[in-house]
Design an enzyme around this catalytic site. Structure first.
Site: not given
Length: 276
Positions: A43, A129, A142, A146
């Site tokens: 994890d 990304s 998100y 990134k």
């Protein structure tokens, strides 16, 4: 990534938070019987588990030379509708996970450089990304996470250069993974379907050929030349009206593609033979 690296003869430590799933896949692909493959639970939010991975690698391999920080989380949602758990997971997995992996990997690699077991230096590869270049609405958590990965990695690259540790950033377009499948059902993620979807194999090949063997700082992988260059243009002129107009056009195209994909999935499901 693991499949390709093993096929090339590399020794690989592959990890996943869903350890049972990892073992299942490993058994199906024969990894469990390969001497050059080790599967461990990780994890990325848990620093003790990270330490266990590197300790195990040190004992069995003598250390590590390349570390890929790939794990990620995405849940589309507009800013005003965010949930506590979504905020925490995006930051804990996408940001803290990469920081944990980079920090602890760098310590391990610096030791190896100093003792001569890593003469060519270490290499840490962090996945961001194309969204870390061109922000779009609907996936702010998100995209924000990134941006953090890209910014932190650039700083880490400068910090670690004098110690013989290289840091690279991969900024891919949407990849055909369960993450993309999830986005099919959220209008906030229409941008993911506004162009082509990258195959996992294409991303792996690009990373190995254009990043691992060259150790360049950044690699942008668009599903098309237009999307890659458009993202880089958006990074500079993200407030320009032309960017706004392009995003609206691409979003409309993405929503249409989502609906077509949903209908195709429904049609395919209805064609499956029914059990008596």
């Amino acid at each position: 990534m693991t499949k390709t690296l093993l096929a090339l003869g590399h020794r690989v430590f592959t990890t996943d938070v869903r350890y049972d799933e990892l073992l299942k896949v490993g058994k199906e692909l024969g990894w469990d019987s390969m001497e050059n493959c080790t599967m461990l639970e990780l994890d990325v939010r848990d620093r003790d588990q990270w330490r266990n991975v590197f300790e195990t690698a040190r004992k069995s391999l003598g250390g590590v030379d390349v570390v890929f920080n790939i794990a990620g989380y995405l849940k589309p949602e507009s800013t005003q509708n965010l949930k506590d758990t979504d905020i925490d997971l995006h930051i804990d997995v996408n940001v803290k996970g990469v920081i944990n992996g980079t920090w602890l990997a760098s310590q391990e690699m610096i030791k190896q450089v100093k003792d001569g077991s890593l003469p060519k230096g270490g290499h840490i590869i962090n996945f961001a990304s194309l969204g870390a270049l061109a922000p779009v609405s609907g996936v702010g958590l998100y995209i924000g996470s990134k941006y953090a990965v890209r910014g932190f990695s650039m700083c880490a690259a400068k910090d670690l250069a004098e110690h013989g540790v290289f840091v690279s950033i991969v900024c891919p377009d949407a990849i055909q993974t369960p993450m993309v499948d999830l986005q099919l059902h959220y209008k906030e993620s229409a941008m993911a379907y506004s162009g082509g979807i990258l195959a996992v194999e294409d991303v792996v090949s690009a990373v190995l050929e254009k990043l691992v063997y060259t150790r360049r700082r950044e690699l942008f992988i668009g599903s098309s030349w237009f999307r890659e260059k458009g993202a880089r243009f958006g990074d500079i002129f993200h407030g320009a009206r032309v960017i706004y107009m392009a995003e609206q056009s691409m979003r409309a195209k993405g929503i249409q593609a989502q609906e077509i994909k949903k209908r195709m999935n429904t049609s395919t499901t209805s064609m499956k033979p029914k059990k008596n």
